[in-house]
Each structure stands twice: as C-alpha cells, then as structure tokens.
Design an enzyme around this catalytic site. Sequence first.
Site, PDB file in Angstrom:
ATOM      1  CG  HIS A  61      -1.701   1.267   1.342  1.00  0.00           C
ATOM      2  ND1 HIS A  61      -2.650   1.629   0.411  1.00  0.00           N
ATOM      3  CD2 HIS A  61      -1.674   2.276   2.243  1.00  0.00           C
ATOM      4  CE1 HIS A  61      -3.162   2.806   0.741  1.00  0.00           C
ATOM      5  NE2 HIS A  61      -2.587   3.223   1.851  1.00  0.00           N
ATOM      6  CG  ASP A  63      -0.341   6.123   2.183  1.00  0.00           C
ATOM      7  OD1 ASP A  63      -1.532   5.996   1.868  1.00  0.00           O
ATOM      8  OD2 ASP A  63       0.160   5.614   3.214  1.00  0.00           O
ATOM      9  CG  ASP A 185      -5.087   3.529   4.527  1.00  0.00           C
ATOM     10  OD1 ASP A 185      -5.544   3.163   5.627  1.00  0.00           O
ATOM     11  OD2 ASP A 185      -4.153   4.338   4.425  1.00  0.00           O
ATOM     12  CG  HIS A 435      -6.046   7.356   1.320  1.00  0.00           C
ATOM     13  ND1 HIS A 435      -5.735   6.592   0.225  1.00  0.00           N
ATOM     14  CD2 HIS A 435      -5.231   6.920   2.303  1.00  0.00           C
ATOM     15  CE1 HIS A 435      -4.776   5.731   0.531  1.00  0.00           C
ATOM     16  NE2 HIS A 435      -4.456   5.910   1.798  1.00  0.00           N
TER      17      HIS A 435
HETATM   18 ZN    ZN Z   1      -2.965   4.976   2.857  1.00  0.00          ZN
END
Ligand code: ZN
Length: 1006
Positions: A61, A63, A185, A435
């Site tokens: 994951h 970001d 997430d 996000h």
């Molecule tokens: Zn995230």
Amino acid sequence: MLVCNMAAYVLLLVAFLSVFSGVLSFPVGQENRDTSTACGYQSCHATKPGMLNVHLVPHTHDDVGWLKTVDQYFYGDRNDIQHAGVQYILDSVVDQLLKNPDRRFIYVETGFFYRWWKQQSSSMQQTVKQLVNEGRLEFVNGGWCMSDEATTHYSAVIDQMTIGLRFLNETFGVCGRPRVAWHIDPFGHAREHASMFAQMGYDGFFFGRLDYQDRNRRMKAKEQELLWRASDSLTPPMADLFTGILPNGYNPPEGFCWDQLCTDEPIRDDPDLEDYNVDDVVQRFLQAAKSQASVYKTNHIIMTMGSDFQYENANLWYKNLDKLIRYVNGRQANGSNVNVLYSTPSCYLQELHRANLTWSLKTDDFFPYADNAHNFWTGYFTSRPALKRYERISNSNLQSCNQLEVLGGPVSRKGQFGRGDSETLRRAMAVAQHHDAVSGTEKQHVANDYAKRLAKGWQHCQVLVSNSLASLTGSLAERIYCDNLNISVCPLTESSKKFSVSVYNLLGRTVNWPVRLPVNGTAYSITDAQGKAVDCQVLPVSEATQEVRRNQGFARNELVFQVQAPPLGFSTYTISLLKDRPSSSLPRPAAPSVIQNKFLQVTFDPQTGLLTGLSNLETKQTIKLTQNFYWYNASDGNNYESRQTSGAYIFRPNSSTPVMVASKAKVESFQNSVVQEVRQWFAPWVSQVVRLYADSRAVELEWTVGPVPVNDRQGKEVITRLDTSIKTSEFFYTDSNGREVLQRKKDFRPTWQLKQTEPIAGNYYPINSRAFIKDDVNQLTVVTDRSQGGGSINNGSLEIMLHRRLLYDDYRGVGEALDESSEIYPHGLMVRGRLLLSLEPPASAADIHRPLAQEDVSQPLLSFTDGSLSPSSRLEFSGLQASLPPAVHLLTLSQWDEDSVLLRLEHQFQSWESKVNSQPVTVNLQKLFSSLDVLGFSELNLSANQWKDQMSRFDWTPEKGTGHSNLVWARLGVCWHDIEAPFRWLFLLVLCHFVLKGFINKVELR
Ligand SMILES: [Zn+2]
C-alpha cells in the site's frame, strides 16, 4: 437540443427501432494481445472445491504522499521520517516474480507505477509486459492514486481515475485493465464512489475500514461481503457494486508478516538447524484460516499479505510464502482440507461469483467511521480547510484549462505566450485526491508540497489559457491572473486606470456571477461586451480583509458588479477609473433590521447584529434563522473514558456544548443597487459578511476564521451553527462526493442498531457541496465552497465545522498536531470561505441548489489585460451553439488526442428531486458546439478505458426479493437510455436522471 417530450419520443422510437446505430470505432488503447497468454480471470490458479481455499494476495500500500512527499516516497528519500521507497519495491517485486511463475503481485497506484515505468529499459518494459500478460502482475484499482472518499468531489475523482487507467490501457492493453476496485485504506466509504466504480466497469470492490460496531454485526451475520446498491436514481444494476470487507484491514493475519519492516519469525524449515518451526507455523496458520472462514460465507477466504510500503525486499515475503504454501498444502495428504494459493483480488472475486449465492443489499454508505467507542474519524472532513478550498479552485481551473485547450486548438499548447499544458495540473490534481492529501491528514511539509504542485500546474495552464484566449479573441495583449481576489489582492486592478476583465464560464449554460475587484479609485465606469454600461458600486475594503491580506496588497476599495458569460465562453468587461468623487457607499454603523432583493429577505436583530430570519419573497416562505460561531474544546486525551485526542483524523470534543465566540457582533452595513452587505465582527479571529446581491436567490455568508487562539492551551474546532424553526425530526441531508444526496438521522445508522458513544462526533458526516434540513414546507439548503464536516445535533439546527486548530497528535500515524501556520501567518492560519443559503419548498429546492452548487464548484476564470483593448478584439464567445437544458451538465471537455476530445455529459437531478428537471432530456451532439464539428462519436465507460458496448460486469443477486430484472423492457418505465442506440446515427443522446455519459468525439475545428 430540447427537453424530451415522452410521447413524441415513443413515436420516434418506434420509427427508428430497426435502424442500425452508427457508432464509430477507434481504439482507446491497445486492444490486442498475444492470444497465447492469459491474464485476468483466465490466469487464476486452480482452487479445490471441497476445501477451504485461502487466497494469499501479496500487495503493497503506497501512499501518494503522507509523512513524506510523493517524490520522497518514490525515491526512498528521507528514510529518517519513514522507511519507504517505491522504486525499490517495484524493482524487487519484478525480480522475485520472475523466480517463480506461481507468484502473484498486485499494484494499485498508477501515479507511482508511471514514475517507475518511464525509468525502465525497453527490455525491462518487455519483461513487465509479459508478467502482466500472464496475470502474474495485476493492476487493481488503477487510478493515479487511491482517492479519499469523504472530501473529494466526483469530478476530480473521475479525472484521476481516468488518467491512471488510460496509462494502463495504453501501456498494457486489455491485460492492464483492472477488474477490481481496491480502497483498502480510506477512512470510511462514500456511496457515490461505489456508484462511480460500478459505472467504471469494476466487477467488485474491496476495502479495509468500517465502523467497529458495523463490522462486529457483519461478522456474526456473515455479511462482510455484500451488494452495494449505490444510487437511488440509476436503474439496477448500473450502480450495483459487489463489496468485500477485508478481514485484517489490509494487513496479514497476526504472526505472518514477513516483510523487512516486520518482526514475525521466518519459517525455519531445516530440521538440522536451530528452532525448526514448520509444525508450529502450519498449525497457527490453519487456526487463523479457520477462524477467518467462520465469519465469511464461502469456502474461499482472502488474506492480504502486505501493508504500507512493504516488499522493498520482496525476497523475504516470497521465500516465506512459497514455504507456507508448500507446507500447509503438504498436510492435505494427511487429511487437511485447507488449500493455500497465490492469488489476486480478482481471482478471489471470481470464486465468490462462481459460488452463485445471494448477498445482503446495502443502500446507505459507510460514514462516519469509528475504530472504537471514542474514536470517530470525522475531524478530517474539515482538516486543512485552506488546502481543501485550494484543491476545489484548482479543479475549476483545470476544467477551464481543458476546455480552452480544445476550443483554442493546437495553438493553445504552443503559441504567442510559449508552451503551455494541462497535463501538469491534471497530474497535480490527481495526486491531490489521495486519501492523505485533500483529506488533510498529511504532515505539514507534505501539505505544502501538494499546494506547490497545484500552483505549478496552474502556471502551466495559465500559458495555455493565454494562448487559447489570444487565438479566440484575436488580441495578443498580455493576460494577468489574480489568484488572491478573495482577499482583495490584484496588483493590476489596484493600480490601473483602465483595464479589461474576461470572464470565462466553464458551464454549459449562461451564468451570472458577482465580481469584486480590489481598487484604489472611488468611481468607475464599466461597459460590457456590447458596450452597454454595467451598474457598479465601490465599497471600502473591510478591516477583516485588510487583516487577512496583511501586506500583500494595498487596495482601499472593492469594485463590485455583476458579470454574465455565455456557455463555455467568455465575455469581456472594460473598466475605467472616473475622476475621484466621494464614495456613495458609506457604511452605517449598525445592522439594518432587513436586507432584501426581489427574491429573498434577510432579517437581523439590531441589538445583537445577528441574523433572525429568512424569507423567500416569491414563495412567501419565512423561517426563523439565527446563526452564530462556536468552538468545541478539542480533547487533549486527559479523560477517564478514553485517552483519545482530537487530531487530523479524529474529532473528539471534550464537551457536547460548544463555546459561543460572542453573543453579539459589531456591525456595519452597506446597501446599494448591486449588493447589500452586513459586516459582522465577532472577535479578533472571527468575522463574517452577510451578502445579498441584487439578482441572487441565495444569501452569502462569507466567514473569516483565524488565527484560532490557543494561548489558553486549548485546541479549538470552530463551527458555525444555523438554528431554525424548521421541524426536522432529527433528519438532515448531505451530498455524497458532490452528487447524490443521502438522508442522515441523529444517533442512527440504517443498517445496524447504533450504540452512540460520541454525541457530537458520532453525528458528523462529510459535506462536499451541500447539506440541507427540511420539513413539509421549508427546505434550507447550504451550499459549501469546499468539503467540510457537519451535523444536525438539535432539531431545526445545522452546524458546519469551518476550521480546526489542535495541539496534539491523534495517534493514527501522522505524528503531528494539526496546528497550521505559514510564513504569512506565523501565528496560525487564517481561512476564509463562504456558505450560500437558499430557502425553498422541498419539492422544488433542487431546481435552485443543483445549479447553485455547480456555479460554486465551477468558478469562472477571470483574466485581466491592462489598458485599452485593440478595437478588433473579440469581446464575447461561446463554444456552444446554445445553453444546455438546466438538467444537463457538461462535466468534461478535454483534448484526448490530436483529433478527438473526451466529452462527458450528465443529467444532474436525482429521480425524485424535481418535477421538471428530473425528466429525461435529449441532446444533439452535432448541434452542441459552435466552433467544432463532431464527425463521429463512441460511448465509453465512466473512466474512459473501455467502450460502453464492450462493458460486461459480473451479475450479482441480492438477497430475497430485492433483485432486478435483466429484461430491458422491464426498465423502460424507469429510464430510456438503454434503448437510445437506434438514434445514435442522428447524434442524439437521451440522458435520464443522474446518468453520466462519456464519449470520445472525433472533432474538427471550424
Ligand atoms: Zn494509505
């Protein structure tokens, strides 16, 4: 185009039903691939029907900015902040996938993948294509980032998905098209996102976070996999999306994390060495699998083997996973019925689909999200309000830039003013949807980086816009853009004696807007494009504005007037300074008891200076309305119930009773022919202007908040609250990503028996563009200029959180208190924004708030030129032949490739919202543009990565009696869009309520 008459339409339908449609065909990307390879559902490993099949999904994951900036994450820079380097992850994973053809990996964030891809050699690119073609490397979700769901606007989400998916399409063809949406997430899930994913052609959707009470109930009821019916306007299954809630957020089960960032024990499988642990690992794994299977419906379960920025050294993960699979499956010979395999979310989804079960149906959303009794993630709905507004304005600017690139032709990209592009801003906007971007949950230096990217993108667009306008107007004069008009700063208008302003309108209909320009003269004359005089007034710049702008400008006055611009076009106004004369707008040092125009009347209490009522003079409605500013005292964690603090993510007030900033406001007021305004001053850090423009059906509340004082060591969450006589019975309404509206009820969730533990924070919901309260007679709608959090805590009341200044981190990883300051505002950020209030009968309220919100989201683009314009300049232009009907919104017009454009049209009324405007509408594409010939068109899915007629999604059956009929004819009573194909050769489209259509149009400039 015309509003569709249903009877006439039936006749037309019968007449043309047998005519074959003339849909063009030109490729979106590479549609062909080597037929000897198999990707997607064909590449899944075999499962064992009689066993519990455990799908191991190796994933990372990543970001797109959070504790580090997006580029720092890519390179693995600043590992002192967080050890994370995406380039190494992709290097390492590719290397490890090649070592064993059974291994699988999914990748999600195309913004990162794109960075990596363009640095690879062509032989490496070929190798990766092979992995993709064989389904060993699979893209899921595939947008530029994994967008936030609470604070994003649908327009920007569709754009960011489009650029990510387009890259995958063009690079990998069909094997690059993700089948699964993957939002593991984001902190709560919006219904409009699910609707969009369905319309983008995804077969299913997986996420990790939902309210802990909801999860507990769903685990018991085996309802962690469900069918989400994400629209109450679109005919099922258009907005139906199969949704799976992942078992461990997006982490592996406890004890099975084999990344270099983890500390779980590796599989030690040589009996000759120390600490042989295979039996123990297998035993623990079987236990974990069985326990997980007990809360899901089928004999397939999914385990997410990875987490944040994992797989930088992928060998650690894969070496242990290879062994895990070998040893667990080895037990089958001894009667074990557990089968483990490398898999992907789409392979898992395929098995759920094959199970041919019915699934519980959900029609509300997953907000708000709480991970425990006192931990409601409702603060980020408002966190970083200035960034949230900047992102929204940047979207307006991007849409104008896109349109002018099309309307101005190739000279827009390379012309008089140099090279310009829309790509830089498009990518910056895409990154900003992440996000931890527009959500406000990033570190300060990362928030600054997002803003810097948007500013840089806008600079590139400015060149493009100047080139385009030069071509469309025939004027080569330099154009100036003033980005700080909201605080009355614009060096050109402050000093010039004669200038002109072009107002570009990106909406598909003629629009009026008020304009306020900072000036130093006291009298001006303004003429419009036809040479007619325009009424204007000069007002002094308020003290509050002088306080916000600091030393960035020196205007003493504001010149206020109304402008109008045609659809997808501009109109130019010429402004000349007249000889100074005493200002006609002198302030009155008190609140008037009434201000009004022909539509609305607003009343005040002259004693307190506060609002007391609002009337709609046309419909003869009146409500009591008081409004004031308050702050909640943010929890510092020193509390017997929980140590939870209020922070960037979490809103937790210490008390349910907010503190009033002031019971009275100091007031001055102005009343003239253009605008009436009441300036209220509540405290050194809170002020407001209540404005009513002559032609407006909405009252404007322009609030200014900050620097929020914290010298009392108390964090503050500032709200404005509207208290009315409307009998709301605990209901209120908020939009989802700026589109459909959802009903909310205090202390209530539609799908489970809520145990309310936070009376304020647990009743907050995201507001993207509007919220309203209503009873049978009155609807008060508030249109917001950015995403904010809000709630209706008392009957008749609506509160909106405007600004937050907090002194503690809230333990969700960001590691900073949300305490914003900057060079200009070293003592705390000042934020200014506005709310637009309308009062209408509920049955027709949408006829006002839909266009109003659209005008607020789609700000006109002003550009200035100094001095006189050359007489040959074109002062007015429209890119459309006529205004679109009120129900139709032109959402996207952007250059796709050399001779084609991407066009999106939407019907913007929900099925139940309006007697007039919810009706189907027809649009003739050939008669749409004034300066473009549409030579042909083909319809796409919502994300423009698949032809509409090639879309085929898994069909899912909801539980008992809630199913839909697949018969086209059964849908005719609801919507007509399915049967318009026969009319395509006439370039006719039918748009039904809330349908959004995308097209590639082959065009030629006239
Ligand atoms: Zn995230």
